[in-house]
Design a protein around this motif. Structure first.
Motif, PDB file in Angstrom:
ATOM      1  N   UNK A 195      -7.053 -58.427 -97.609  1.00  0.00           N
ATOM      2  CA  UNK A 195      -8.486 -58.303 -97.333  1.00  0.00           C
ATOM      3  C   UNK A 195      -9.307 -58.878 -98.487  1.00  0.00           C
ATOM      4  N   UNK A 196     -10.299 -59.683 -98.157  1.00  0.00           N
ATOM      5  CA  UNK A 196     -11.170 -60.274 -99.173  1.00  0.00           C
ATOM      6  C   UNK A 196     -12.077 -59.215 -99.796  1.00  0.00           C
ATOM      7  N   UNK A 197     -12.414 -59.418-101.063  1.00  0.00           N
ATOM      8  CA  UNK A 197     -13.395 -58.557-101.738  1.00  0.00           C
ATOM      9  C   UNK A 197     -14.819 -59.095-101.599  1.00  0.00           C
ATOM     10  N   UNK A 198     -15.033 -60.002-100.659  1.00  0.00           N
ATOM     11  CA  UNK A 198     -16.344 -60.625-100.467  1.00  0.00           C
ATOM     12  C   UNK A 198     -17.420 -59.592-100.122  1.00  0.00           C
ATOM     13  N   UNK A 199     -17.161 -58.768 -99.115  1.00  0.00           N
ATOM     14  CA  UNK A 199     -18.181 -57.808 -98.674  1.00  0.00           C
ATOM     15  C   UNK A 199     -18.489 -56.802 -99.777  1.00  0.00           C
ATOM     16  N   UNK A 200     -17.452 -56.384-100.501  1.00  0.00           N
ATOM     17  CA  UNK A 200     -17.668 -55.435-101.593  1.00  0.00           C
ATOM     18  C   UNK A 200     -18.532 -56.034-102.684  1.00  0.00           C
ATOM     19  N   UNK A 201     -18.298 -57.302-103.013  1.00  0.00           N
ATOM     20  CA  UNK A 201     -19.097 -57.963-104.044  1.00  0.00           C
ATOM     21  C   UNK A 201     -20.544 -58.115-103.597  1.00  0.00           C
ATOM     22  N   UNK A 202     -20.741 -58.513-102.354  1.00  0.00           N
ATOM     23  CA  UNK A 202     -22.103 -58.663-101.846  1.00  0.00           C
ATOM     24  C   UNK A 202     -22.831 -57.321-101.834  1.00  0.00           C
ATOM     25  N   UNK A 203     -22.122 -56.254-101.458  1.00  0.00           N
ATOM     26  CA  UNK A 203     -22.739 -54.926-101.446  1.00  0.00           C
ATOM     27  C   UNK A 203     -23.084 -54.470-102.859  1.00  0.00           C
ATOM     28  N   UNK A 204     -22.205 -54.772-103.819  1.00  0.00           N
ATOM     29  CA  UNK A 204     -22.474 -54.393-105.207  1.00  0.00           C
ATOM     30  C   UNK A 204     -23.701 -55.110-105.741  1.00  0.00           C
TER      31      UNK A 204
ATOM     32  N   UNK B  34      -3.882 -57.742-105.735  1.00  0.00           N
ATOM     33  CA  UNK B  34      -5.047 -57.945-104.872  1.00  0.00           C
ATOM     34  C   UNK B  34      -5.708 -56.621-104.529  1.00  0.00           C
ATOM     35  N   UNK B  35      -5.996 -55.845-105.579  1.00  0.00           N
ATOM     36  CA  UNK B  35      -6.676 -54.574-105.385  1.00  0.00           C
ATOM     37  C   UNK B  35      -8.169 -54.763-105.170  1.00  0.00           C
ATOM     38  N   UNK B  36      -8.872 -53.653-105.165  1.00  0.00           N
ATOM     39  CA  UNK B  36     -10.302 -53.686-104.894  1.00  0.00           C
ATOM     40  C   UNK B  36     -11.136 -53.953-106.125  1.00  0.00           C
ATOM     41  N   UNK B  37     -12.447 -53.869-105.946  1.00  0.00           N
ATOM     42  CA  UNK B  37     -13.375 -53.990-107.063  1.00  0.00           C
ATOM     43  C   UNK B  37     -13.651 -52.618-107.656  1.00  0.00           C
ATOM     44  N   UNK B  38     -13.737 -52.574-108.956  1.00  0.00           N
ATOM     45  CA  UNK B  38     -14.190 -51.402-109.688  1.00  0.00           C
ATOM     46  C   UNK B  38     -15.593 -51.723-110.170  1.00  0.00           C
TER      47      UNK B  38
END
Length: 351
Positions: free
Chosen positions: A226-235, A322-326
């Motif tokens: 899974x891409x971290x794209x949405x998480x980065x945009x939300x952050x 390929x973990x998530x964003x902190x």
């Protein structure tokens, strides 16, 4: 040699009549193969602050100093140009299926750009292949998986480089673009800010179990791919300016680097940290990589573990692939696992 996986339409090398197990061709797997953080820091000590002999084409915003996820250079322009974000990441097989390995490796490489608040533009493949041991049909599946995930990210793949290697290795060098005034960095944390984690932990121990037993964990594979794209945009939308991704140094290793670079202490509520199904059982059954144990040894002198038991400590230090964003800040949809506080005796405090 391969059978078609009827559930997802892709080849599945984990089938009973498919004897090739890619993880058997590597001494480790995924980001658990990273050089230990302490050894790496010793190796690059003294290499920061060296300027190019020729006039550089832009201002270096993020370099080697804090061990951030990628480099960032502001392009010159009359009013200041955008920032170019550059990174490279590759590793040995983390799963036996070549297509899924390619997906995971590409998502992992792209993640470094997202962790900086950027958008990937173009990638090139990095492939090491034991040509005398493994057929190129498998390499093609690896590249196909990487190409598919890059396409999901809207990122071009423009070729790459390959070498004859004793172990299979795959990843990408990725170039992206970001707003230089809205970069996510690991040295901009400040006291009083909550900490959010966008993917659960436990990828390392489940991957290690897969390597040892052949058990296939679909939920772990899809989490890694899974891409971290949405998480980065939300952050970014939430106003965050401090983040990193959680990979081979584990949650504690990457959080320690963030806290140290920002001059703060990080407090983690271990009961609020999400874990993948089966992760605690994998730790209980001993599927812990050497990389995870080295992570724990590295952060231990700087950590107050409170009442956290040994299994919890290992999961918090688990070498993720390929973990998530902190993120230092609240991210919609992601659990808050702690907060940043003023610098104290320890850089990390576990409760």
């Amino acid at each position: 040699m391969y059978t078609r996986n009827e559930t997802d339409g892709h080849r599945d090398s984990g089938a009973a009549d498919a004897p090739v197990r890619l993880t058997r061709y590597a001494h480790g797997g995924g980001c658990a193969c990273k050089i230990p953080p302490g050894e790496l820091e010793d190796a690059v000590a003294g290499l920061t602050g060296i300027r190019p002999a020729a006039e550089p084409a832009g201002e270096l915003l993020v370099g080697l100093d804090t061990g951030d996820d990628a480099a960032a250079v502001r392009l010159p322009g009359p009013e200041g140009g955008p920032a170019v974000v550059a990174t490279a990441d590759f590793f040995t097989p983390v799963v036996d299926d070549p297509y899924h390995w390619g997906r995971i490796a590409a998502a992992n490489a792209l993640s470094d750009v997202y962790a900086m608040g950027g958008r990937p533009l173009v990638a090139v493949n990095l492939l090491g292949w034991p040509r005398g041991k493994l057929p190129f049909e498998l390499a093609r599946e690896v590249l196909r998986g990487g190409l598919e995930v890059a396409g999901q990210a809207g990122c071009h793949v423009g070729g790459g480089h390959s070498v004859d290697d004793v172990e299979p290795k795959y990843g990408m060098a990725v170039t992206g673009i970001a707003d230089p005034d809205r970069l996510l960095r690991n040295d901009t944390g400040r006291p009083g800010v909550p900490l959010s984690l966008t993917k659960p932990l436990g990828l390392g121990v489940l991957n290690n179990r897969h390597k040892a037993t052949g058990e296939f964990f679909v939920h772990a594979v899809e989490t890694m791919a899974a891409l971290n794209r949405d998480a980065a945009e939300a952050a970014l939308a939430a106003g965050a300016r401090c983040a990193t991704d959680v990979t081979g140094f584990g949650l504690l290793g990457h959080l320690y680097k963030m806290a140290r670079a920002s001059g703060v202490t990080a407090v983690v509520d271990s009961s609020a940290v999400p874990y993948l199904d089966g992760a605690r059982e994998a730790v209980r059954d001993g599927y812990v990589s050497g990389g995870t144990r080295r992570n724990l040894d590295w952060v231990a002198p700087h950590t107050d573990f409170g009442s956290a038991d040994e299994h919890t400590r290992l999961l918090l230090a688990d070498a993720q692939t390929s973990g998530g964003l902190l993120v230092a800040g609240e991210v919609p949809g992601a659990p808050v696992i702690g907060e940043l506080t003023a610098a104290g005796e320890h850089a990390l405090v576990i409760r």
